[in-house]
Scaffold this motif. Structure first.
Motif, PDB file in Angstrom:
ATOM      1  N   LYS A   3      30.357  -1.581   0.747  1.00  0.00           N
ATOM      2  CA  LYS A   3      31.685  -1.944   0.248  1.00  0.00           C
ATOM      3  C   LYS A   3      31.497  -2.832  -0.973  1.00  0.00           C
ATOM      4  O   LYS A   3      30.449  -3.466  -1.144  1.00  0.00           O
ATOM      5  N   ILE A   4      32.504  -2.908  -1.788  1.00  0.00           N
ATOM      6  CA  ILE A   4      32.428  -3.711  -3.012  1.00  0.00           C
ATOM      7  C   ILE A   4      32.063  -5.164  -2.710  1.00  0.00           C
ATOM      8  O   ILE A   4      31.344  -5.798  -3.478  1.00  0.00           O
ATOM      9  N   ASP A   5      32.503  -5.689  -1.572  1.00  0.00           N
ATOM     10  CA  ASP A   5      32.210  -7.096  -1.273  1.00  0.00           C
ATOM     11  C   ASP A   5      30.737  -7.359  -0.981  1.00  0.00           C
ATOM     12  O   ASP A   5      30.326  -8.515  -0.889  1.00  0.00           O
ATOM     13  N   ARG A   6      29.912  -6.326  -0.898  1.00  0.00           N
ATOM     14  CA  ARG A   6      28.467  -6.506  -0.739  1.00  0.00           C
ATOM     15  C   ARG A   6      27.794  -6.842  -2.074  1.00  0.00           C
ATOM     16  O   ARG A   6      26.671  -7.313  -2.107  1.00  0.00           O
ATOM     17  N   MET A   7      28.496  -6.586  -3.169  1.00  0.00           N
ATOM     18  CA  MET A   7      27.929  -6.855  -4.488  1.00  0.00           C
ATOM     19  C   MET A   7      27.913  -8.353  -4.762  1.00  0.00           C
ATOM     20  O   MET A   7      28.790  -9.086  -4.315  1.00  0.00           O
ATOM     21  N   SER A   8      26.920  -8.771  -5.541  1.00  0.00           N
ATOM     22  CA  SER A   8      26.853 -10.169  -5.954  1.00  0.00           C
ATOM     23  C   SER A   8      27.944 -10.449  -6.981  1.00  0.00           C
ATOM     24  O   SER A   8      28.534  -9.533  -7.578  1.00  0.00           O
ATOM     25  N   ARG A   9      28.182 -11.715  -7.191  1.00  0.00           N
ATOM     26  CA  ARG A   9      29.156 -12.128  -8.217  1.00  0.00           C
ATOM     27  C   ARG A   9      28.740 -11.569  -9.581  1.00  0.00           C
ATOM     28  O   ARG A   9      29.568 -11.102 -10.347  1.00  0.00           O
ATOM     29  N   TYR A  10      27.433 -11.614  -9.863  1.00  0.00           N
ATOM     30  CA  TYR A  10      26.906 -11.080 -11.129  1.00  0.00           C
ATOM     31  C   TYR A  10      27.276  -9.604 -11.285  1.00  0.00           C
ATOM     32  O   TYR A  10      27.766  -9.185 -12.340  1.00  0.00           O
ATOM     33  N   ALA A  11      27.051  -8.804 -10.240  1.00  0.00           N
ATOM     34  CA  ALA A  11      27.332  -7.378 -10.329  1.00  0.00           C
ATOM     35  C   ALA A  11      28.822  -7.125 -10.530  1.00  0.00           C
ATOM     36  O   ALA A  11      29.213  -6.272 -11.336  1.00  0.00           O
ATOM     37  N   LYS A  12      29.646  -7.859  -9.816  1.00  0.00           N
ATOM     38  CA  LYS A  12      31.097  -7.698  -9.972  1.00  0.00           C
ATOM     39  C   LYS A  12      31.531  -8.029 -11.393  1.00  0.00           C
ATOM     40  O   LYS A  12      32.347  -7.321 -11.987  1.00  0.00           O
ATOM     41  N   MET A  13      30.988  -9.089 -11.943  1.00  0.00           N
ATOM     42  CA  MET A  13      31.343  -9.475 -13.318  1.00  0.00           C
ATOM     43  C   MET A  13      30.868  -8.422 -14.305  1.00  0.00           C
ATOM     44  O   MET A  13      31.590  -8.059 -15.230  1.00  0.00           O
ATOM     45  N   ALA A  14      29.640  -7.923 -14.106  1.00  0.00           N
ATOM     46  CA  ALA A  14      29.074  -6.917 -15.012  1.00  0.00           C
ATOM     47  C   ALA A  14      29.895  -5.635 -15.005  1.00  0.00           C
ATOM     48  O   ALA A  14      29.990  -4.941 -16.030  1.00  0.00           O
ATOM     49  N   LEU A  15      30.490  -5.321 -13.850  1.00  0.00           N
ATOM     50  CA  LEU A  15      31.294  -4.106 -13.734  1.00  0.00           C
ATOM     51  C   LEU A  15      32.784  -4.355 -13.976  1.00  0.00           C
ATOM     52  O   LEU A  15      33.591  -3.447 -13.870  1.00  0.00           O
ATOM     53  N   GLY A  16      33.127  -5.601 -14.291  1.00  0.00           N
ATOM     54  CA  GLY A  16      34.509  -5.941 -14.598  1.00  0.00           C
ATOM     55  C   GLY A  16      35.425  -5.943 -13.383  1.00  0.00           C
ATOM     56  O   GLY A  16      36.611  -5.651 -13.490  1.00  0.00           O
ATOM     57  N   LEU A  17      34.840  -6.299 -12.224  1.00  0.00           N
ATOM     58  CA  LEU A  17      35.650  -6.328 -10.987  1.00  0.00           C
ATOM     59  C   LEU A  17      36.040  -7.744 -10.626  1.00  0.00           C
ATOM     60  O   LEU A  17      35.400  -8.686 -10.869  1.00  0.00           O
TER      61      LEU A  17
ATOM     62  N   LYS B 292       0.835  -1.213   0.000  1.00  0.00           N
ATOM     63  CA  LYS B 292       0.000   0.000   0.000  1.00  0.00           C
ATOM     64  C   LYS B 292       0.866   1.259   0.000  1.00  0.00           C
ATOM     65  O   LYS B 292       0.557   2.223  -0.679  1.00  0.00           O
ATOM     66  N   THR B 293       1.942   1.260   0.794  1.00  0.00           N
ATOM     67  CA  THR B 293       2.863   2.405   0.824  1.00  0.00           C
ATOM     68  C   THR B 293       4.290   1.877   0.897  1.00  0.00           C
ATOM     69  O   THR B 293       4.523   0.748   1.318  1.00  0.00           O
ATOM     70  N   THR B 294       5.223   2.727   0.486  1.00  0.00           N
ATOM     71  CA  THR B 294       6.633   2.375   0.615  1.00  0.00           C
ATOM     72  C   THR B 294       7.376   3.536   1.275  1.00  0.00           C
ATOM     73  O   THR B 294       7.024   4.699   1.089  1.00  0.00           O
ATOM     74  N   LYS B 295       8.376   3.181   2.032  1.00  0.00           N
ATOM     75  CA  LYS B 295       9.244   4.188   2.647  1.00  0.00           C
ATOM     76  C   LYS B 295      10.665   3.655   2.584  1.00  0.00           C
ATOM     77  O   LYS B 295      10.922   2.516   2.967  1.00  0.00           O
ATOM     78  N   VAL B 296      11.570   4.476   2.085  1.00  0.00           N
ATOM     79  CA  VAL B 296      12.979   4.113   2.023  1.00  0.00           C
ATOM     80  C   VAL B 296      13.700   4.818   3.162  1.00  0.00           C
ATOM     81  O   VAL B 296      13.594   6.034   3.323  1.00  0.00           O
ATOM     82  N   VAL B 297      14.395   4.030   3.961  1.00  0.00           N
ATOM     83  CA  VAL B 297      15.200   4.565   5.057  1.00  0.00           C
ATOM     84  C   VAL B 297      16.661   4.352   4.686  1.00  0.00           C
ATOM     85  O   VAL B 297      17.111   3.210   4.555  1.00  0.00           O
ATOM     86  N   LEU B 298      17.374   5.453   4.487  1.00  0.00           N
ATOM     87  CA  LEU B 298      18.799   5.370   4.157  1.00  0.00           C
ATOM     88  C   LEU B 298      19.609   5.282   5.434  1.00  0.00           C
ATOM     89  O   LEU B 298      19.356   6.004   6.390  1.00  0.00           O
ATOM     90  N   THR B 299      20.565   4.376   5.431  1.00  0.00           N
ATOM     91  CA  THR B 299      21.449   4.207   6.573  1.00  0.00           C
ATOM     92  C   THR B 299      22.862   4.027   6.065  1.00  0.00           C
ATOM     93  O   THR B 299      23.067   3.609   4.925  1.00  0.00           O
ATOM     94  N   TRP B 300      23.805   4.352   6.887  1.00  0.00           N
ATOM     95  CA  TRP B 300      25.211   4.236   6.483  1.00  0.00           C
ATOM     96  C   TRP B 300      25.933   3.169   7.292  1.00  0.00           C
ATOM     97  O   TRP B 300      27.136   3.019   7.210  1.00  0.00           O
ATOM     98  N   GLU B 301      25.191   2.422   8.093  1.00  0.00           N
ATOM     99  CA  GLU B 301      25.736   1.308   8.863  1.00  0.00           C
ATOM    100  C   GLU B 301      24.942   0.063   8.522  1.00  0.00           C
ATOM    101  O   GLU B 301      23.728   0.061   8.744  1.00  0.00           O
ATOM    102  N   PRO B 302      25.480  -0.930   7.970  1.00  0.00           N
ATOM    103  CA  PRO B 302      26.890  -1.022   7.613  1.00  0.00           C
ATOM    104  C   PRO B 302      27.193  -0.211   6.357  1.00  0.00           C
ATOM    105  O   PRO B 302      26.331  -0.071   5.483  1.00  0.00           O
ATOM    106  N   ALA B 303      28.384   0.302   6.291  1.00  0.00           N
ATOM    107  CA  ALA B 303      28.803   1.061   5.115  1.00  0.00           C
ATOM    108  C   ALA B 303      28.873   0.135   3.916  1.00  0.00           C
ATOM    109  O   ALA B 303      29.218  -1.041   4.037  1.00  0.00           O
TER     110      ALA B 303
END
Length: 101
Positions: free
Chosen positions: A87-101, A74-85
């Motif tokens: 980092k590249i290791d949060r990306m999936s294998r797919y995302a890393k491959m797509a970005l050439g990492l 019915k509704t959505t709310k986005v809460v931005l947080t900086w903890e945990p910060a």
């Protein structure tokens, strides 16, 4: 949150593409958690790749537009947080491959 609704929400969030990196926000590792209550209010706890990202409001609008198609939402709310910060290791294998990492 029932598992099916959670899976549906995460599947739809995979259609929300970061305009700068051209990868979806789930595979980028930006989503920390998702909660939905009995009345259909969804809270997305997420981080961004950098503090002060100029696209935060754009991403919030994209998330809202994507999730509102689910009948349970019915509704959505986005809460931005900086903890945990983010980092590249949060990306999936797919995302890393797509970005050439």
């Amino acid at each position: 949150m029932p598992e099916k609704i959670e899976n549906d929400i995460m599947a739809i969030l995979e259609t929300v593409i970061d305009p700068e990196l051209r990868i979806d926000i789930v595979n980028l590792g930006l989503i920390n958690c998702v909660d939905i209550n009995d009345t259909g209010d969804v809270i997305i706890n997420m981080t961004l790749t950098t503090m002060g990202c100029p696209l935060s409001s754009v991403l919030e609008e994209m998330i809202d537009a994507a999730l509102i198609i689910l009948p349970e939402v019915k509704t959505t709310k986005v809460v931005l947080t900086w903890e945990p910060a983010w980092k590249i290791d949060r990306m999936s294998r797919y995302a890393k491959m797509a970005l050439g990492l």
